[in-house]
Design a protein around this motif. Sequence first.
Motif, PDB file in Angstrom:
ATOM      1  N   TYR A   1       0.860  -1.185   0.000  1.00 21.05           N
ATOM      2  CA  TYR A   1       0.000   0.000   0.000  1.00 21.05           C
ATOM      3  C   TYR A   1       0.893   1.230   0.000  1.00 21.05           C
ATOM      4  O   TYR A   1       1.677   1.430   0.914  1.00 21.05           O
ATOM      5  N   PRO A   2       0.792   2.075  -1.033  1.00 21.12           N
ATOM      6  CA  PRO A   2       1.696   3.214  -1.111  1.00 21.12           C
ATOM      7  C   PRO A   2       1.239   4.364  -0.219  1.00 21.12           C
ATOM      8  O   PRO A   2       0.070   4.737  -0.226  1.00 21.12           O
ATOM      9  N   GLU A   3       2.148   4.892   0.550  1.00 23.16           N
ATOM     10  CA  GLU A   3       1.877   6.080   1.362  1.00 23.16           C
ATOM     11  C   GLU A   3       3.133   6.937   1.331  1.00 23.16           C
ATOM     12  O   GLU A   3       3.998   6.710   0.492  1.00 23.16           O
ATOM     13  N   LEU A   4       3.215   7.895   2.217  1.00 20.31           N
ATOM     14  CA  LEU A   4       4.293   8.881   2.165  1.00 20.31           C
ATOM     15  C   LEU A   4       5.673   8.250   1.992  1.00 20.31           C
ATOM     16  O   LEU A   4       6.433   8.602   1.087  1.00 20.31           O
ATOM     17  N   PHE A   5       5.984   7.280   2.846  1.00 18.01           N
ATOM     18  CA  PHE A   5       7.321   6.706   2.822  1.00 18.01           C
ATOM     19  C   PHE A   5       7.577   5.983   1.499  1.00 18.01           C
ATOM     20  O   PHE A   5       8.629   6.116   0.896  1.00 18.01           O
ATOM     21  N   ARG A   6       6.560   5.233   1.044  1.00 14.75           N
ATOM     22  CA  ARG A   6       6.715   4.469  -0.191  1.00 14.75           C
ATOM     23  C   ARG A   6       6.919   5.403  -1.393  1.00 14.75           C
ATOM     24  O   ARG A   6       7.781   5.176  -2.227  1.00 14.75           O
ATOM     25  N   TYR A   7       6.138   6.469  -1.446  1.00 15.06           N
ATOM     26  CA  TYR A   7       6.271   7.419  -2.545  1.00 15.06           C
ATOM     27  C   TYR A   7       7.647   8.060  -2.518  1.00 15.06           C
ATOM     28  O   TYR A   7       8.289   8.243  -3.560  1.00 15.06           O
ATOM     29  N   ALA A   8       8.105   8.426  -1.307  1.00 12.19           N
ATOM     30  CA  ALA A   8       9.415   9.054  -1.195  1.00 12.19           C
ATOM     31  C   ALA A   8      10.491   8.100  -1.700  1.00 12.19           C
ATOM     32  O   ALA A   8      11.398   8.499  -2.439  1.00 12.19           O
ATOM     33  N   GLN A   9      10.347   6.832  -1.325  1.00 11.08           N
ATOM     34  CA  GLN A   9      11.301   5.816  -1.778  1.00 11.08           C
ATOM     35  C   GLN A   9      11.301   5.722  -3.302  1.00 11.08           C
ATOM     36  O   GLN A   9      12.357   5.690  -3.934  1.00 11.08           O
ATOM     37  N   ASP A  10      10.064   5.673  -3.862  1.00  7.62           N
ATOM     38  CA  ASP A  10       9.933   5.542  -5.315  1.00  7.62           C
ATOM     39  C   ASP A  10      10.620   6.692  -6.032  1.00  7.62           C
ATOM     40  O   ASP A  10      11.400   6.489  -6.971  1.00  7.62           O
ATOM     41  N   ILE A  11      10.323   7.909  -5.559  1.00  6.10           N
ATOM     42  CA  ILE A  11      10.943   9.079  -6.191  1.00  6.10           C
ATOM     43  C   ILE A  11      12.443   8.980  -6.076  1.00  6.10           C
ATOM     44  O   ILE A  11      13.185   9.256  -7.024  1.00  6.10           O
ATOM     45  N   GLY A  12      12.910   8.550  -4.894  1.00  4.87           N
ATOM     46  CA  GLY A  12      14.353   8.437  -4.671  1.00  4.87           C
ATOM     47  C   GLY A  12      15.005   7.529  -5.685  1.00  4.87           C
ATOM     48  O   GLY A  12      16.089   7.823  -6.207  1.00  4.87           O
TER      49      GLY A  12
ATOM     50  N   ALA B   1      11.059  12.670   3.642  1.00  5.45           N
ATOM     51  CA  ALA B   1       9.992  11.961   4.352  1.00  5.45           C
ATOM     52  C   ALA B   1      10.063  12.273   5.842  1.00  5.45           C
ATOM     53  O   ALA B   1       9.043  12.556   6.489  1.00  5.45           O
ATOM     54  N   ALA B   2      11.288  12.250   6.384  1.00  9.17           N
ATOM     55  CA  ALA B   2      11.452  12.535   7.815  1.00  9.17           C
ATOM     56  C   ALA B   2      10.902  13.917   8.138  1.00  9.17           C
ATOM     57  O   ALA B   2      10.215  14.111   9.148  1.00  9.17           O
ATOM     58  N   ALA B   3      11.197  14.891   7.261  1.00 15.21           N
ATOM     59  CA  ALA B   3      10.720  16.254   7.505  1.00 15.21           C
ATOM     60  C   ALA B   3       9.193  16.289   7.526  1.00 15.21           C
ATOM     61  O   ALA B   3       8.582  16.906   8.403  1.00 15.21           O
ATOM     62  N   TRP B   4       8.580  15.575   6.576  1.00 14.62           N
ATOM     63  CA  TRP B   4       7.114  15.562   6.553  1.00 14.62           C
ATOM     64  C   TRP B   4       6.533  14.898   7.797  1.00 14.62           C
ATOM     65  O   TRP B   4       5.565  15.379   8.383  1.00 14.62           O
ATOM     66  N   TYR B   5       7.129  13.775   8.205  1.00 15.67           N
ATOM     67  CA  TYR B   5       6.634  13.111   9.429  1.00 15.67           C
ATOM     68  C   TYR B   5       6.741  14.052  10.618  1.00 15.67           C
ATOM     69  O   TYR B   5       5.835  14.128  11.457  1.00 15.67           O
ATOM     70  N   LEU B   6       7.858  14.798  10.677  1.00 12.74           N
ATOM     71  CA  LEU B   6       8.039  15.740  11.792  1.00 12.74           C
ATOM     72  C   LEU B   6       6.961  16.811  11.787  1.00 12.74           C
ATOM     73  O   LEU B   6       6.391  17.146  12.828  1.00 12.74           O
ATOM     74  N   ILE B   7       6.681  17.340  10.577  1.00  8.78           N
ATOM     75  CA  ILE B   7       5.656  18.388  10.489  1.00  8.78           C
ATOM     76  C   ILE B   7       4.314  17.834  10.981  1.00  8.78           C
ATOM     77  O   ILE B   7       3.627  18.445  11.812  1.00  8.78           O
ATOM     78  N   LEU B   8       3.972  16.636  10.480  1.00  7.36           N
ATOM     79  CA  LEU B   8       2.665  16.069  10.849  1.00  7.36           C
ATOM     80  C   LEU B   8       2.584  15.786  12.339  1.00  7.36           C
ATOM     81  O   LEU B   8       1.586  16.121  13.001  1.00  7.36           O
ATOM     82  N   THR B   9       3.622  15.197  12.931  1.00  6.14           N
ATOM     83  CA  THR B   9       3.560  14.905  14.365  1.00  6.14           C
ATOM     84  C   THR B   9       3.507  16.184  15.177  1.00  6.14           C
ATOM     85  O   THR B   9       2.847  16.240  16.211  1.00  6.14           O
ATOM     86  N   SER B  10       4.185  17.237  14.700  1.00  6.58           N
ATOM     87  CA  SER B  10       4.145  18.501  15.440  1.00  6.58           C
ATOM     88  C   SER B  10       2.731  19.060  15.453  1.00  6.58           C
ATOM     89  O   SER B  10       2.234  19.519  16.489  1.00  6.58           O
ATOM     90  N   VAL B  11       2.063  19.002  14.283  1.00  4.21           N
ATOM     91  CA  VAL B  11       0.686  19.498  14.224  1.00  4.21           C
ATOM     92  C   VAL B  11      -0.195  18.696  15.174  1.00  4.21           C
ATOM     93  O   VAL B  11      -1.006  19.245  15.922  1.00  4.21           O
TER      94      VAL B  11
END
Lengths: 312, 268
Positions: free
Chosen positions: A235-246, A259-269
């Motif tokens: 199931y593709p989600e943030l991490f999978r997409y980031a990997q694919d682009i990479g 991806a780490a930056a996005w996870y940080l933003i989301l957890t902060s919110v």
Amino acid sequence: MTADIDKTAGPLDSPPAPPQPVKAIPVRHYGRYVTALVALAVLAAIVYAFSQGKINWQAVPDYFFDHRIMTGVGKTLMLTVLSMLIGVAGGIVLAVMRLSKNPVTSGIAWFYIWFFRGTPVLVQLFLWFNLGLVFEYIDLMPIYKDYWSNFMTPLLTALLGLGLNEAAYMAEICRAGLLAVDEGQTEAAHALGMSHGKTLRRIIIPQAMRVIVPPTGNEVINMLKTTSLVAAVQYPELFRYAQDIGQVSGAPVEMYFLAAAWYLILTSVLSVGQYYLERYYARGSSRRLPPTPWQKVKANLFSVGRPKGGMA
Amino acid sequence: MTGKLSKQQVPAGRGDLPMVRAEGVHKSFGQVEVLKGIDLEVRAGEVFCLIGPSGSGKSTFLRCINHLEKINAGRLWVDGELVGYRQQGDKLYELRDREVAMKRRDIGMVFQRFNLFPHMTAVENVMEAPVQVKGVRKADAHERAMSLLARVGLADRAGHYPSQLSGGQQQRVAIARALAMDPKLMLFDEPTSALDPELVGDVLDVMRDLAESGMTMIVVTHEMGFAREVGDSLVFMDGGVVVESGRPRDVLTNPQHKRTQSFLSKVL
């Protein structure tokens, strides 16, 4: 009653001079300066090392709002919300079952929690995905019949895997919350003629929420990060997409940072949301609600320049 | 004050059933026998005081009356109906939770530790049961709750949460909350024991007022002054049995039993 106080205010006719404020030279903590300097030096070294590494930092902002990344963020959030809903609903049911006087129901709940807490989520996800070995078909007699592998889409696997695992943890959190409510509350509600269900809904659960919400907030944040595991069940989600682009763009490590930056933003919110939720459920339990961050900022603005004592 | 009946020995003097009747009530917690056969009668409109040392079983007996505790032997009636059971022929059937809840509507209870609902304001506490249990309309329940709060002298505290009220105020809200269900019997479990001495008076005033209105009250208390002044009957319990009973004035000033004498000499 309060009027009586005035009559007894005898000896305070002339207000005494206000006491002299204490003027003393504060203790100097030289040790603190030294440790602070050392810590800053180490931090600077780490930052320098990263900036000199063979990482193409420019790739991060380039792809930061890439439409695939945005889809990934959306799916990660969706997975988090839905699996937490399954987790919370299941957790409440399991907690009530655990506390039930019926040994069969409490035993089943105990077994569920034992199993789902005792095995890794990743393993559970694979188990759900491959349950076709046990059940070839899914057959809800009149309504639906299909091969398990057709029925068990990656999304459903992900939701069930994450949600059912979460339910086990939420069950323990809810149970702790329910037990934390004073028994006198149940007695008072029963004495008023309230049924078990009403007592639970109206009296016990609202009070248990105060104990349940903070660890649940942690669970949500945890869940947000755990969703990255469902890449394993396709199931593709943030991490999978980031990997694919990479892999396509030739900047794999850069995409991990993204991806780490996005996870940080989301957890902060989410942390901010958790703060206000906790504040809401604290009503009635403390005499005054804790200030919101904005109120704190305002209070600090007004006290700027006032001597605070302690550290110079 | 409502007409005081002469002695507790009046056998159903008004021709109607006693509000509470206990016959050989036993209660054990595991190995410990807390009640060892309680027989007593509380008439309608009476203020019935239970006194005794801690551990004598008075609170347990009170809790048996609204079935917060199940009795192990004996029989207990409230307003002519068995508590917690239904008798058909010579067989006893345990009541369902819903039926027990139904009967508890008519019995108000006030606890030593108040047990107000901390997540609701004073007026919400009082409204809760009428709205949730009896299905009274919110507006009506609110109006009634406000008048009850006024009756216990707390109209100006309606919007306060329990944590913002003093112990005495909380206990008065708790009394208003019990009254909101229009009970025919009020149980008080050491209502003033958790209060600062100077707050006790306010709560006792409310209870005195309630007694004058003709409410049947069973009061577990250490307030001998209140028992003497307001009580119609008084029972001294020790070790799970009724040691002595009679008019409060008689028992308190002229106790017959040795155990009563030594207890009162320490308390009064």
